[in-house]
Design a protein around this motif. Structure first.
Motif, PDB file in Angstrom:
ATOM      1  N   ILE A 153      96.569  85.783  95.880  1.00 14.86           N
ATOM      2  CA  ILE A 153      95.526  85.659  96.904  1.00 14.86           C
ATOM      3  C   ILE A 153      96.026  84.737  98.014  1.00 14.86           C
ATOM      4  O   ILE A 153      95.910  85.044  99.205  1.00 14.86           O
ATOM      5  N   LYS A 160      96.808  85.536 101.878  1.00 13.90           N
ATOM      6  CA  LYS A 160      96.149  84.756 102.921  1.00 13.90           C
ATOM      7  C   LYS A 160      97.167  84.288 103.949  1.00 13.90           C
ATOM      8  O   LYS A 160      96.910  84.237 105.135  1.00 13.90           O
ATOM      9  N   LYS A 166      92.815  88.824 101.243  1.00 15.24           N
ATOM     10  CA  LYS A 166      92.553  87.981 100.071  1.00 15.24           C
ATOM     11  C   LYS A 166      92.206  88.834  98.857  1.00 15.24           C
ATOM     12  O   LYS A 166      92.665  88.593  97.742  1.00 15.24           O
ATOM     13  N   ARG A 182      87.238  86.436  91.617  1.00 15.78           N
ATOM     14  CA  ARG A 182      86.953  86.517  93.059  1.00 15.78           C
ATOM     15  C   ARG A 182      85.548  86.016  93.355  1.00 15.78           C
ATOM     16  O   ARG A 182      85.320  85.339  94.353  1.00 15.78           O
ATOM     17  N   ILE A 210      85.439  84.381  97.096  1.00 19.18           N
ATOM     18  CA  ILE A 210      86.102  85.304  98.016  1.00 19.18           C
ATOM     19  C   ILE A 210      85.254  86.553  98.191  1.00 19.18           C
ATOM     20  O   ILE A 210      85.147  87.123  99.264  1.00 19.18           O
ATOM     21  N   GLU A 211      84.654  86.970  97.074  1.00 22.99           N
ATOM     22  CA  GLU A 211      83.758  88.130  97.106  1.00 22.99           C
ATOM     23  C   GLU A 211      82.362  87.557  97.196  1.00 22.99           C
ATOM     24  O   GLU A 211      81.897  86.924  96.255  1.00 22.99           O
TER      25      GLU A 211
END
Lengths: 233, 428, 215, 327
Positions: free
Chosen positions: B195, B199, B387, C202, C207-208
């Motif tokens: 991730i 990014k 991401k 996530r 992030i989600e």
């Protein structure tokens, strides 16, 4: 009353079945009854089982009298209050101005669910399946009591074949799920074998379920022809 | 104040004593009568009294008790070696574990029993009714019971030596789960690593997923035909990750629907899903720059009932004839009812679920199906956010490790080098 | 703030619920049970929102005299019928001879049993349409389904009675279930587990976050 | 509307014939049954011919045939050769070793939707128990279970051979009712039945029931049988009652669940298993009372054959259609 009841049940049964021909007022009526009754059913059940049974009885436990005539008291479980707070915050949605507060209990539930699923699926689904896949392919090593040394005992040809199928199927099936590599060349070929196995899986479990599904229908046919109309001896 | 109870009989001590007294009087009388009857009837062939009413039973030995490891306290493990009379088909019927408090070390009460006749010589019993701040003593008795019901039962008991004192305690880490701990750290580490890399701008390749490439086409077709899109986020509640995944995909689909200005309808079967889905759709419309186009009633509740919901959806599908139907989330038997009805009106259907038992039915009745893991990758795939894509790469590295472990493990076990699979064993 | 607080709640709670698996000590030992208790209470509160929504949508239909509005009246009437009975009859609403149990036995049960049973028709029509030897994959799907289906009824073994015991259709069907089927199932399950770990992570990392709505 | 009207009139006539006229239903003689089967097969062949000519049938025709395949066999009296599988035989052997008066615990863990598969098993099992003078204790871990048990018991008690035995509630059989708590109920029953079931289904105190008064826990039970459609079910019973308390147990499962139980069977944790309608029919044959399981099995075979026939027809259509047409 018994006659009426069996007619009601038969009427609704046929109403649902009539949908197979096409949508019609009979089905629409049965459907509306079904949606209304089942929504209400769960509304009542959740109230009595969860709010009354779990929450209320948990906070204010009833005194039970056991077979010897003694009163058994239980400790109130005040942790249940957290649930009540979350539930109340949820209901704030009904007030538009502060409805956004309902995101807190939602965030809480989503956090719990994510955490629980992360670890539960990792440990039980993944680790356990990997553990089951790792096995000796061609034979066991068994302790021979006579020489107290490990002796090799080979599996039969059929067993070796079955084990190979199991391992190859799991391996190639996992390769199919690879996202970050293009399915081309030898890698693509392996993934292709994987999709073959997945297709066999789907076909077999489809075929397997047919039996159970058919027996449900047989049960309904028996209700209509035997219990209701008495046409079958 | 609760009277002291004998846990197994669930009776207060006083009543137990009364019962025992009645029983002993009863059995005493019974044995006296039967012995005298026997003696008078069969004086020539007399059997020694001892064989009729009692016989020696050897007690269990090497009894030890210790705190149960890796637990939340309140439990003590008692371990003993079997009685000499407990061999396969021996006469011992069960073992009784008895416990006393440090306050009254001589007063033992039964805490549990274990059936005898095991093949292994060592027995263990977990006493889960201990209190962490108390000291206990234990002893174990071998018991032989004859007779079928309470009135005719005759017991012979042989007690072991007393062991103790011992107390239970809670631990802060379950060492049996260290393998899962390391595994989770590794996997999460990989995902987070990728991730971060994504990014930082590193490009990551993702293969085509046919079902997700079809989303645009499916939404477009509904627009062309001027018909609705139905989105069904499974039939389970928010305490299921599949539902959460379904709802996040809903966000991506709603964005597209808002861009195309197509009516998206989300009938749900759980109230919490309704609340969440409303938030998601509203946000998606705002993101697409069409907040005004969002309508509260786009997301609505039908019923919590599995088949009531299916009946309702079936009716809506045949009457409103949506051009496209999405099924994303957790499904049970209703999957095929919904998908076959959707198929019969000629809708484009895209399904995705992590329920292995329902996948075959979606495969048979839908145009595209996301199989298991693809469902969880869908949100990342559709959003194309670096991401999220990065997390897919991390997942793949985990997969690669699993594949390597399977190969290595099979080699090691086939050649009897090391029992590799034990690394993955889970204790619950 | 309307976004940060929920994000923080999700993140913290998520981590705590992962960690509880490794810690046998109180309070971590009880978190699993708590969550299921709490969730069932929240669920029971939230169903009020759902029920009100159902009534609202139905009322709108009735008021606007939309097509089939008459059935919306039926939905509302049935809902109130069972709810009122359920609340009047109190805690023991499930007992024998109550009006609630009559509705359960003669209305709810036949409806759900029939809805469940029409799956049999759909299973047949889906296999008629979908099981066609279009390509190699589809042929495998078809073949596996075919053999397992035949192997599950006495007819299957009757057709293959000339083969020795253990090689007849029922044995073949169970081999398919136990080996190739189990292998595919395993790959799917491991994949699902990886997908769930990644999705959950996530969400925990924030992030989600589309499920939390906007400002 | 017209169709609905005709159906209504016909059903009213049939119902009145049953209730007022004492009409006992029809059964096809073997000859008629064979003719019906031949007609059915011929019509399927005709569909095949139509398909070969390029005329495809719609899904409603498939629905119709499934309906026919399921209903017609209910009228037929063809005997199907039912082969007893080893797991069913094992269950029968286990209960035939029990002495008369043996105490048998039966747990009903299912609800009405699963009744078509499990109710015939329940009836056959209880029939064997009643005819062999076993003492039967019924419980349920699913709320609807005890009700299903009462349905089965009432039906059996009305049979002449069982009526003659004059069985008494509380002495020969009891129904202890439902208890919430899933596997924890089983676990606590290991300590004491009475603590989990202080009263029976209709509210009599445990100690007033002569049959169970002296039964403390699993150690007083000779055999137990579990009818299961999911969770909680046979898996939980095996893990708790069998593994921890050494109960001897057999299982009756739905076809979806049964394959998972074979591991327990192989490991000896289950003494016998009935799987799906098939298992019910086999057990009925062993017990000597062929009833719904056997009758339903004919429908089951027909339904499978019809589905298979349509898969074949579909493939014929596909091949004849030049593998091009989207069907």
């Amino acid at each position: 009353m018994e006659h009426f009841a069996v007619w009601v049940a038969a009427f609704l049964t046929l109403g649902i079945v009539s949908f197979l021909y096409k949508d019609n007022p009979w089905y629409k009526l049965s459907e509306a009854i079904f949606v209304g009754i089942s929504a209400g059913y769960w509304f009542v059940v959740l109230f009595w089982d969860n709010i009354y049974g779990k929450f209320w009885n948990g906070i204010f436990p009833e005194e039970l009298i056991d077979s010897a005539g003694n009163v058994v008291t239980r400790e109130p479980d005040y942790w249940l209050l957290v649930g009540a707070v979350l539930g109340t915050l949820m209901l704030l949605r009904l007030i538009p101005k502060i409805g956004w507060i309902s995101r807190w209990p939602l965030a809480f539930i989503i956090g719990c669910t994510s955490g629980l699923y992360l670890i539960n699926y990792f440990s039980s689904n993944m680790m356990r399946q990997v553990e089951a896949t790792i096995m000796p392919l061609v034979g066991h090593w068994v302790l021979d009591p006579a020489t107290s040394q490990n002796a090799f005992s080979a599996f039969s040809g059929a067993d070796i074949f079955s084990n190979l199928v199991l391992v190859i199927g799991t391996f190639t099936g996992l390769v199919y799920f690879y996202f970050s590599k293009e399915h081309r060349g030898a890698f693509g070929g392996t993934a292709k074998v994987g999709i073959f196995f997945i297709m066999i899986t789907f076909g077999a479990s489809f075929g397997y379920t047919v039996m159970s599904r058919m027996s449900l229908l047989i049960g309904r046919a028996d209700f209509l022809l035997f219990d209701w109309l008495g046409l079958v001896r | 104040m609760n009277p002291i109870r004998i846990s197994l009989l669930n009776l207060p001590l006083s009543r137990c004593l009364v019962r025992i007294a009645i029983f002993s009087i009863f059995f005493g009388l019974l044995s006296v009568i039967s012995i005298s009857a026997q003696q008078s009837a069969d004086t020539a062939n007399a059997v020694p009294d001892s064989q009729l009413v009692e016989f020696a039973l050897s007690p269990p030995f090497e009894v030890s008790a210790k705190d149960t490891p890796n637990d939340g306290g309140g439990s003590i493990t008692v371990i003993w070696q079997r009685s000499a009379d407990d061999l396969p088909n021996g006469i011992v019927t069960e073992y009784r574990v008895m416990r006393s408090n440090a306050d009254q070390p001589e007063v033992f009460a039964e805490v549990g029993d274990v059936a005898a006749g095991e093949t292994k010589p060592t027995y263990r019993y977990h006493d889960g009714n201990a209190s962490d701040d108390e000291q206990y003593y234990y002893k174990v008795a071998a018991v032989t019971i004859s007779g079928d019901d309470a009135e005719t039962t005759q017991e012979v008991v042989a007690e072991s030596d007393v062991t103790g004192p011992v107390s239970s305690s809670a631990q802060w880490f379950d060492w049996r789960r260290i393998n899962a701990f390391v595994g989770v750290l590794l996997l999460c580490g990989f995902i987070m690593f990728y991730i971060n890399r994504a990014k930082a701008g590193k490009k990551i390749f993702i293969r085509k997923i046919a079902g997700l490439d079809a989303v645009d086409e499916a939404v477009g077709r509904a627009t062309e035909m001027g018909k609705k899109i139905f989105y069904i986020p499974g039939t389970q509640d928010m305490d299921n990750v599949q539902t959460i995944a379904g709802v996040t995909i809903l966000g991506r689909v709603a964005e597209k629907a808002a861009q195309y200005d197509t009516w998206l309808e989300v009938p749900v079967s759980r109230s919490l899903v309704m609340v969440t889905a409303k938030e998601v759709v509203k946000e998606a419309y705002a993101k697409a720059g069409r907040p005004d186009a969002f309508h509260e009633d786009q997301v609505h509740y039908l019923t919590d009932d599995q088949f009531g919901y299916a009946a309702g959806i079936d009716g809506m599908v045949v009457r409103e004839k949506p051009a496209t139907i999405f099924y994303m989330g957790a499904f049970y038997a209703e999957s095929l009812i919904l998908a076959e009805t959707g198929n019969s009106i000629g809708a484009i259907q895209i399904a995705g679920t992590g329920m292995p038992s329902q996948l075959p039915f979606f495969v048979a009745a839908c145009d595209y199906t996301l199989i298991g893991e693809e469902l969880f990758a869908a949100s990342a795939y559709l959003s194309r956010e670096p991401k999220l894509i990065g997390s897919l790469k991390g997942q793949d590295v985990g997969k690669g490790l699993i594949l390597a472990a399977i190969l290595l493990g099979i080699l090691l076990e086939t050649f009897n080098v090391w029992n590799f699979s034990s690394l993955f064993s889970v204790i619950n | 703030m309307r976004r940060e607080i929920p994000l923080a709640i999700t993140g913290i709670v998520g981590v705590v619920f992962v960690v509880q698996y490794f810690i046998p000590h109180f309070p971590f030992s009880r978190m699993n049970d708590w969550f299921s208790d709490w969730f069932s209470i929240v669920q029971a509160c939230a169903i009020w929102l759902g029920a009100l929504n159902l009534l609202k949508i139905s009322a709108q239909k009735i008021a606007a005299r939309k097509s089939d509005w008459i059935y919306s009246i039926v939905i509302v009437a049935c809902f109130f019928l069972i709810v009122i009975i359920g609340f009047i009859e109190g805690e023991s609403f499930r007992g024998q001879g109550t009006a609630f149990s009559w509705l359960y036995d003669y209305v709810y049960t036949p409806l759900s049993a029939t809805m469940f049973a029409i799956l049999a028709f759909f299973v047949a029509s889906a296999s008629y349409r979908a099981f066609r030897a279009r390509n190699f994959e589809a042929t495998l799907l078809l073949g596996a389904a075919f053999f397992v289906m035949l192997g599950r009824v006495p007819v299957g073994d009757m057709l293959t009675a000339f083969l020795p015991d253990g090689y007849r259709l029922s044995a073949l069907a169970s081999w398919v279930m136990n080996f190739p089927q189990a292998a595919g199932q395993r790959a799917i399950m491991i994949g699902i587990a990886l997908g769930i770990v990644s999705t959950s992570l996530r969400i925990i990392l924030g992030i989600e976050r589309s499920h939390l709505g906007g400002e | 509307m017209l169709v609905a009207g005709i159906i209504l009139v016909l059903t009213v006539i049939a119902y009145l014939a049953k209730v007022v006229g004492g009409f006992e239903g029809v059964q096809f003689s073997p000859t008629v049954s064979v003719i019906v089967v031949i007609l059915l097969a011929a019509s399927l062949l005709w569909i095949l011919v139509l398909t070969l000519k390029g005329r495809l049938i719609g899904r409603r025709v498939v629905f119709l045939y499934v309906g026919i395949a399921v209903s017609l066999p209910l009228f037929m009296s063809i005997s199907q050769k039912i082969v007893i599988s080893p797991e069913t035989q094992q269950l029968y052997d286990a209960i035939s070793e029990l002495p008369s008066g043996a105490k048998v615990l039966v747990s009903f863990d299912y609800d009405p939707p699963s009744a078509p598969e499990l109710q015939p098993m329940a009836e056959a099992f209880l029939y064997y128990c009643f005819t062999h003078d076993f003492k039967v204790i019924v419980i349920g871990l699913w709320p609807q279970g005890p009700q299903q048990a009462n349905l089965a018991i009432d039906k059996l008690l009305a049979l002449p051979e069982i009526e003659a035995k004059n069985l008494q509630y509380g002495i020969d059989y009891v129904n202890l009712g439902y208890q919430a708590g899933n596997e924890f109920v089983i676990q606590r029953m290991g300590g004491s039945f009475e603590s989990m079931f202080p009263t029976d289904y209709s509210g009599h105190p445990y100690s007033d029931l002569e049959l169970v008064r002296n039964i403390r826990n699993f150690s007083n039970i000779d055999y137990s049988f579990n009818l299961s459609a999911g969770y909680p079910g046979t898996q939980e019973w095996v893990q708790v009652a069998v593994d921890r308390y050494g109960l001897s147990m057999g299982g009756g499962n739905t076809a979806v669940q049964a394959p998972m139980m074979y591991t327990y069977l192989q490991a000896g944790q289950l003494a016998g298993l009935l799987g799906g309608m098939n298992g019910a029919a086999e057990f009925e044959k062993l017990v000597g009372r062929e009833d719904k399981g056997t009758r339903f099995m004919l429908s089951q075979s027909f339904a499978h054959m019809v589905v298979i026939a349509f898969i074949l027809i579909g493939n014929v259509a596909f091949i004849v259609g030049g593998r091009k047409k989207k069907l």
